[in-house]
Design an enzyme around this catalytic site. Structure first.
Site, PDB file in Angstrom:
ATOM      1  N   LYS B  81     -10.463  31.527   3.918  1.00  0.00           N
ATOM      2  CA  LYS B  81     -10.100  31.657   2.779  1.00  0.00           C
ATOM      3  C   LYS B  81      -8.538  31.779   2.793  1.00  0.00           C
ATOM      4  O   LYS B  81      -7.977  32.907   3.811  1.00  0.00           O
ATOM      5  CB  LYS B  81     -10.586  32.643   1.964  1.00  0.00           C
ATOM      6  CG  LYS B  81     -10.129  32.964   0.403  1.00  0.00           C
ATOM      7  CD  LYS B  81     -11.213  33.943  -0.328  1.00  0.00           C
ATOM      8  CE  LYS B  81     -10.586  34.125  -1.683  1.00  0.00           C
ATOM      9  NZ  LYS B  81     -11.304  35.238  -2.312  1.00  0.00           N
ATOM     10  N   SER B 156     -13.196  33.731  -6.800  1.00  0.00           N
ATOM     11  CA  SER B 156     -12.266  33.073  -6.374  1.00  0.00           C
ATOM     12  C   SER B 156     -12.122  32.436  -4.902  1.00  0.00           C
ATOM     13  O   SER B 156     -11.546  31.674  -4.917  1.00  0.00           O
ATOM     14  CB  SER B 156     -11.197  34.420  -6.057  1.00  0.00           C
ATOM     15  OG  SER B 156     -11.566  35.229  -5.154  1.00  0.00           O
ATOM     16  N   SER B 180     -16.416  37.419  -5.820  1.00  0.00           N
ATOM     17  CA  SER B 180     -15.921  36.126  -5.391  1.00  0.00           C
ATOM     18  C   SER B 180     -16.371  35.634  -4.157  1.00  0.00           C
ATOM     19  O   SER B 180     -15.902  34.408  -3.836  1.00  0.00           O
ATOM     20  CB  SER B 180     -14.261  36.488  -5.195  1.00  0.00           C
ATOM     21  OG  SER B 180     -13.560  36.683  -6.103  1.00  0.00           O
TER      22      SER B 180
END
Lengths: 96, 489
Positions: B81, B156, B180
């Site tokens: 990420k 997210s 997330s």
């Protein structure tokens, strides 16, 4: 409305964010709706309840005061938008 | 496995073949990179693809393996990420503010993956600064759900979950501040774990809400989740909130049986308004499957569930407004150069550098912390947070694990909620509480809607009970095949 346009402008100023008129309008509406929702917390009596800032609380994490690996100035400055050899540069703050 | 393409392997499968010299990391990595280039136009999972350095790492990994010095992650292609700092590799947080930011150091988790010989194939898309639940808030592009490209992948960590679901990496790292990791894993039909707060070092994780953020793995199945947890977990002197608790071998939990295990069914979750009937049915079915495996299920109550969203959307923005004060155009990141005074430089930089959701949360946090409002908002929310924690403590006196949905609905169409932040926030109802209480939570595929959209089962447990969650999830996987199904691209 829960939060007036003047309050949005004030808070934006505190946060160093510039908003145009349409953003002020939109944020005052959206933040107002969120804050109204947050008011549901007032249904709860929390007198005598301690606040929690961390779910797993650790007291101070101490270590020996020894020199560890650290960034040399050149690498610390590598991402700076404006710099000279050893310092970050910003627009003039005092005088003209 | 002979008809499988290398990019389709799980970490455990690929590791076995690498160890037996039936596969090289170069072949595997090439296969994964080719896969990325073949489907990236449709999925949009990556912000940065690391073709060259990934192949270099694969060469090094093959040397290690040939010398018998490889571990289980050596040569395995992993995605990261894009809010986890990677030395020398752009780390953007999907924000204009950090579009050209090149970290001068590695996050601890990256250092650990490198030491394990893993191959880093790229940096993955996300909501800007991890604020959002759909990956629509990326400043660069939305990510598409591999199961239905017109829908969100969740967020997210949407890029991290979509990339694993689309076989664009064998596993990935995400971060979870209010769901997330778990929610996108649920929406993309993969396995995701948010560990206990403090279990994995946050050093080098760009901060959103420091008392809630936690890094965790997203994988194709539970065994791979355990393998990544083994590599990532542990105390780190660089993170003063990391916890010096011994790290078990998480794969050791993937055996035995579930007899004697007690699962709590939180009645407030299952009776929640807005819970999609197909999601509710899939989770009910999953509970029955586990009962057949010997789990005893009891109803429990988490009476303050209805307040979790309100608590979270005070505390997280408060912490965010403070953390994001550092983006002032001075030390790194974007600077607006048109301004003549320092104050104008700050204002222009932050107004142009942050997207609307980030600005919204900074304003919300600044308001809640401002003079005259602090006690009413942050103070009140911190006290209700204590009540939410006590709910869990009481529930875990009667059960070992909690079973619930991850998200109230399956993945929705891109654009559906983008102008309605409160509705978006309310959909985090089942995941936020674990962050507020610091407990571990996990999403495991447990079904599909009629339209073919994945549904996840959430498992939550007491602090440091990751092993137990993995055990339940692994046994569930042994009697189901939801985790084996693949999106067609």
């Amino acid at each position: 409305m829960k939060i007036s346009k003047e309050e949005v402008i004030h808070v934006a100023d505190l946060a160093r964010i510039e908003l145009d008129a349409s953003a002020v309008e939109k944020f005052s509406h959206q933040l107002g709706a969120i804050l109204e929702y947050v008011d549901t917390l007032n249904q709860l009596d929390t007198s005598g309840v301690n606040p929690t800032s961390h779910a797993i609380s650790r007291s101070n994490a101490f270590r020996e005061d020894t020199v560890c690996a650290h960034l040399p100035a050149e690498r610390a400055l590598a991402n700076a938008p404006d710099k000279d050899e050893t310092t970050f540069l910003v627009p003039r703050i005092i005088g003209g | 496995m002979s008809d499988m393409k290398p990019y389709e392997f799980t970490i455990a499968q690929a590791a076995d073949m690498l160890r037996r010299h039936e596969l090289t990391s170069q072949t595997l990595t090439r296969s994964v990179l080719d896969r990325i280039h073949a489907v990236e136009d449709k999925v949009g999972a990556f912000i940065t693809i690391l073709d060259e350095s990934a192949m270099e790492q694969a060469v090094s990994a093959d040397v290690l393996i040939s010398e018998g010095r490889g571990g289980v992650l050596t040569g395995i292609p992993i995605g990261i990420k894009d809010l986890i700092c990677t030395e020398g590799i752009r780390t953007t947080c999907a924000s204009r503010m950090l579009e050209h930011f090149i970290p001068p150091y590695d996050a601890t988790v990256i250092r650990k993956l490198k030491a394990a010989g893993a191959v880093m194939v790229g940096k993955l898309n996300m909501d800007e600064f991890a604020m959002g639940a759909s990956t629509e808030n990326s400043a660069f592009k939305p990510t598409h759900n591999p199961w239905d490209l017109s829908r969100i992948p969740g967020g997210s960590s949407g890029g991290s979950a979509a990339a694993v679901a689309a076989d664009m990496c064998l596993g990935s790292l995400g971060s979870d501040t209010g769901g997330s990791i778990r929610q996108p894993s649920s929406h993309c039909g993969v396995v995701g774990m948010k560990p206990t707060y403090g279990r994995i070092s946050r050093f080098g994780l760009v901060a959103f809400a420091s008392s809630l953020d936690q890094i965790g793995p997203i994988t194709k199945d539970t065994r791979d989740c355990a393998l990544l947890m083994n590599a990532l977990a542990g105390y780190d002197s660089m993170d003063s909130t990391s916890v010096p608790e011994p790290v078990p071998d998480y794969t050791s939990f993937l055996s035995g049986d579930l007899k004697g295990m007690v699962a709590g069914i939180p009645k407030e979750y299952h009776a929640s308004q807005g819970l999609d009937p197909e999601v509710a049915a899939a989770v009910r079915q999953a509970v029955q499957t586990l009962e057949h495996l010997g789990v005893r299920c009891v109803e429990v109550s988490l009476p303050h569930t209805a307040y979790a969203v309100a608590v979270y959307y005070v505390i997280a923005p408060c912490e965010a407004s403070s953390n994001l004060a550092r983006y002032d155009g001075v030390k790194y990141g974007f600077r607006d150069v048109s301004a003549e005074s320092l104050m104008d430089m700050y204002r222009n930089t932050r107004s142009k550098g942050f997207g609307p959701e980030v600005q919204r949360r900074i304003l919300l946090g600044t308001y809640s912390l401002s003079s005259g409002y602090y006690d009413a908002y942050y103070g009140k929310a911190s006290r209700v947070r204590t009540l939410i924690m006590e709910d869990f403590k009481a529930a875990f006196k009667t059960c070992d694990v909690l079973l619930s949905p991850v998200a109230p609905t399956p993945a929705y169409p891109i654009g559906q909620h983008i102008d309605d932040p409160l509705t978006m926030y309310l959909s985090d109802i089942f995941t936020l509480s674990a962050n507020l209480a610091g407990i571990p939570g996990m999403s495991v595929p447990c079904g599909f809607t009629e339209q073919g959209l994945p549904i996840g089962l959430q498992l939550m447990g007491p602090h440091f009970s990751e092993g137990n969650l993995l055990k339940v999830a692994w046994h569930f996987e042994q009697s189901t095949d939801f985790h084996k199904r693949k999106a067609t691209l």
